[in-house]
Every structure is written in structure tokens, then in C-alpha cells.
Design an enzyme around this catalytic site. Structure first.
Site, PDB file in Angstrom:
ATOM      1  N   LYS A  12       6.497   4.405   8.402  1.00 45.12           N
ATOM      2  CA  LYS A  12       7.018   3.511   9.446  1.00 45.12           C
ATOM      3  C   LYS A  12       8.379   4.027   9.953  1.00 45.12           C
ATOM      4  O   LYS A  12       8.633   5.225   9.886  1.00 45.12           O
ATOM      5  CB  LYS A  12       7.092   2.069   8.932  1.00 45.12           C
ATOM      6  CG  LYS A  12       5.742   1.627   8.323  1.00 45.12           C
ATOM      7  CD  LYS A  12       5.605   0.156   8.128  1.00 45.12           C
ATOM      8  CE  LYS A  12       4.225  -0.138   7.540  1.00 45.12           C
ATOM      9  NZ  LYS A  12       3.942  -1.533   7.386  1.00 45.12           N
ATOM     10  N   HIS A 102      -2.319   0.478  14.801  1.00 46.47           N
ATOM     11  CA  HIS A 102      -1.700  -0.232  13.681  1.00 46.47           C
ATOM     12  C   HIS A 102      -1.325  -1.641  14.142  1.00 46.47           C
ATOM     13  O   HIS A 102      -0.908  -1.829  15.286  1.00 46.47           O
ATOM     14  CB  HIS A 102      -0.467   0.528  13.193  1.00 46.47           C
ATOM     15  CG  HIS A 102       0.063  -0.030  11.909  1.00 46.47           C
ATOM     16  ND1 HIS A 102       0.826  -1.169  11.858  1.00 46.47           N
ATOM     17  CD2 HIS A 102      -0.099   0.373  10.614  1.00 46.47           C
ATOM     18  CE1 HIS A 102       1.116  -1.440  10.582  1.00 46.47           C
ATOM     19  NE2 HIS A 102       0.563  -0.521   9.815  1.00 46.47           N
ATOM     20  N   GLU A 104       1.179  -3.376  13.743  1.00 47.92           N
ATOM     21  CA  GLU A 104       2.543  -3.510  14.278  1.00 47.92           C
ATOM     22  C   GLU A 104       2.608  -3.035  15.722  1.00 47.92           C
ATOM     23  O   GLU A 104       3.409  -3.528  16.517  1.00 47.92           O
ATOM     24  CB  GLU A 104       3.527  -2.746  13.367  1.00 47.92           C
ATOM     25  CG  GLU A 104       3.738  -3.512  12.056  1.00 47.92           C
ATOM     26  CD  GLU A 104       4.074  -2.646  10.860  1.00 47.92           C
ATOM     27  OE1 GLU A 104       4.436  -1.469  11.035  1.00 47.92           O
ATOM     28  OE2 GLU A 104       3.954  -3.158   9.729  1.00 47.92           O
ATOM     29  N   GLY A 180       3.076  -5.649   4.121  1.00 44.69           N
ATOM     30  CA  GLY A 180       4.507  -5.818   3.846  1.00 44.69           C
ATOM     31  C   GLY A 180       4.866  -7.179   3.293  1.00 44.69           C
ATOM     32  O   GLY A 180       6.039  -7.541   3.239  1.00 44.69           O
ATOM     33  N   SER A 220       0.062  -3.960   1.231  1.00 44.62           N
ATOM     34  CA  SER A 220       0.699  -4.172  -0.072  1.00 44.62           C
ATOM     35  C   SER A 220       0.015  -3.425  -1.212  1.00 44.62           C
ATOM     36  O   SER A 220      -0.092  -3.936  -2.333  1.00 44.62           O
ATOM     37  CB  SER A 220       0.805  -5.675  -0.376  1.00 44.62           C
ATOM     38  OG  SER A 220       1.623  -6.308   0.597  1.00 44.62           O
ATOM     39  N   GLY A 241       2.107   1.537   3.019  1.00 47.00           N
ATOM     40  CA  GLY A 241       3.367   1.444   3.762  1.00 47.00           C
ATOM     41  C   GLY A 241       4.553   1.528   2.816  1.00 47.00           C
ATOM     42  O   GLY A 241       4.954   2.604   2.382  1.00 47.00           O
TER      43      GLY A 241
HETATM   44  P1  PGA Z   1       2.428  -2.101   3.292  1.00 46.71           P
HETATM   45  O1  PGA Z   1       2.025  -1.522   4.740  1.00 46.71           O
HETATM   46  O2  PGA Z   1       1.802  -1.191   2.262  1.00 46.71           O
HETATM   47  O3  PGA Z   1       3.938  -2.070   3.268  1.00 46.71           O
HETATM   48  O4  PGA Z   1       1.865  -3.476   3.199  1.00 46.71           O
HETATM   49  C1  PGA Z   1       0.741  -1.027   4.995  1.00 46.71           C
HETATM   50  C2  PGA Z   1       0.656  -0.523   6.429  1.00 46.71           C
HETATM   51  O5  PGA Z   1       1.237  -1.168   7.308  1.00 46.71           O
HETATM   52  O6  PGA Z   1       0.018   0.500   6.709  1.00 46.71           O
END
Ligand code: PGA
Length: 261
Positions: A12, A102, A104, A180, A220, A241
Site C-alpha cells: 500500500k 482493490h 481501496e 486492515g 487480515s 497487506g
Molecule cells: P490487510 O490488507 O492484510 O492489511 O487486511 C489486505 C489487502 O488490502 O490486500
């Protein structure tokens, strides 16, 4: 067909190029010490665009077995698109993978299914392997509509691609509520959707394509939960992530096969 598992680290907008260099060096040393077999479990890192060149130089110079990925690409080929980075530019840098769609990007940059489809097609056109991200927000999960929602996103993204192109790409099921948040989906939750995605690809394309396509889980993922997630029949790896920016944690995730059952 045996699908090679893929563990991909999505950094990220977290590390600068110097931090990225240190992380890659530490990751390589740790995996080297553990005699990691990269042909058995593939490993990719997805730095920010500003770090791609540095990480690529390191991978190439030191002949590392890590694969390089990008977090996004432009839906356009070339030209007056200020701030964008094209598939051709990424390919020239030795990038193998590129995340598209993604959550996001869907959430903060208004990327809809049409944009995601265009980006996936551009990646394929430039010889990059798209990691097509799909997944439901919490309210869709609560309404029990997560399978339909996620399958629809995936089929929309793959529209127009040939079966052989679909077979070679990667899908990532990332429930938005698990990204996240520390709120990991259960292994059964991951299997339910990953299995449904594979069935939908068999239906829309053919059985051989569905058998070949790799489907990752993301949200996560940590050293403590990766092994049980990877035991699911339709989960072929993870998109990681937060835990991917710690060399020790990421290496432990990569080495999930060594975890006690
Ligand atoms: P995370 O993110 O492992 O921090 O939950 C995963 C991702 O967004 O690819």
C-alpha cells in the site's frame, strides 16, 4: 492441475524506497535461511510506484527469486494522462503482477466494474498478470448476498478475455470488512466464496480454465491464520497487506507449510 500457490505482499502507501529495499533484503535473507522453495510457493511484493525501480534493481542485481508487482495501472495505453502509470511502463520495469480493482481503489477512487475490466484488459495486453480484487462490504455480507456480489464483480472484470487469458490470471477474494480490521474471515468463509468464484468461471468459460485460475484470499492474513486458510481447496494463496510490511511476519506467512497443523 496443480496450481502454484502465490503469496503477494501489498505494501500500500506505507514504505518509501529505502524502507522497501531494507524489507526486501531482510525477506530474502530470512527465506534463504529457511531454504524456501520458490517454485513450490511463489512470492511477490507490490511496492508503491516510486519504489518499483529500486526493488527491481535489487531483484535483478542480486538475482532474487521474488516477483515484482504493482498496485495499480492506467486503463489507458499512453499519452496525456497526468499522474497515471501505464501497463507498458510497468512491463518495461520487469513487473510481473499488477493489482486491479482493490477495494481501496473502488472506494476512494471511484473505480467501478467497467474501470476494473479496462485495467485488467490493459494488464493482459501488456503481458502483466492482473490480480483482480473482488469482495463484499459489510452490509452485503450481513444481507447474505456476498457470493452473488463477488461473483458478479469477478465476471464483470473478466468480460471480453479469452479462456487462456483468464486461466493465467489471479483473482483475489478480499471481503472489505476484513481488510486492515483484524477481522479475518473464517477459512470456511474464504472457501465458500473462492469455491463459488471457481464454479462461476467454469460456468462462464470452461472447466480447464476454472481449474487453472489462481484464487487468493486477502483480509487480515497473519502468520497465525494463514495455514488454516491455505488448507481450503479453492484458496491458492494470499494477498497480504499490513503483515507484508514486516519481513518476519511476511516470511512466516510464506512458510505456512511449516506451521504445525
Ligand atoms: P490487510 O490488507 O492484510 O492489511 O487486511 C489486505 C489487502 O488490502 O490486500
Amino acid at each position: 492441475m496443480a496450481r502454484t500457490p502465490l503469496i503477494a505482499g501489498n505494501w500500500k502507501m506505507v514504505l518509501d524506497h529505502q524502507q522497501g529495499t531494507l524489507l526486501v533484503q531482510k525477506l530474502d535473507w530470512t527465506l534463504r535461511d529457511a531454504r524456501h522453495d520458490y517454485s513450490a510457493v511463489e512470492v511477490a511484493v507490490l511496492p508503491s510506484h516510486t519504489s518499483l525501480r529500486t526493488v527491481q534493481t535489487l531483484i535483478e542485481g542480486d538475482k532474487l527469486s521474488l516477483k515484482l508487482g504493482a498496485q495499480d495501472l492506467s486503463a489507458h495505453t499512453s499519452g496525456a494522462y497526468t499522474g497515471e502509470v501505464s501497463g507498458a511502463q510497468l512491463a518495461k520495469l520487469g513487473v510481473s503482477y499488477v493489482a486491479v480493482g482493490h477495494s481501496e481503489r473502488r472506494q476512494y477512487h471511484g473505480e467501478n466494474d467497467e474501470v476494473v475490466r479496462a485495467k485488467a484488459a490493459k494488464a493482459v495486453e501488456h503481458g502483466l498478470v492482473p490480480i483482480v480484487c473482488v469482495g463484499e462490504p459489510l452490509e452485503v455480507r450481513k444481507a447474505g448476498e456476498h457470493v452473488g456480489h463477488t461473483v458478479a464483480q469477478a465476471l464483470a472484470a473478466l468480460e471480453g478475455l479469452q479462456p487462456a487469458q483468464v486461466a493465467a490470471l489471479v483473482l483475489a477474494y478480499e471481503p472489505v470488512w476484513a481488510i486492515g480490521t483484524g477481522e479475518v474471515a473464517t477459512p470456511e468463509d474464504a472457501q465458500e466464496v473462492c469455491g463459488a468464484l471457481r464454479a462461476a468461471i467454469a460456468d462462464r468459460f470452461d472447466a480447464a480454465t476454472a481449474d487453472a485460475v489462481r484464487i487468493l484470499y486477502g483480509g487480515s492474513v497473519k502468520p497465525a491464520n494463514i495455514a488454516s486458510i491455505m488448507r481450503q481447496g479453492d484458496v491458492d494463496g494470499a494477498l497480504v497487506g499490513g503483515a507484508s510490511t514486516d519481513a518476519g511476519d511476511f516470511a512466516a506467512i510464506v512458510r505456512y507449510r511449516d506451521h504445525p497443523a
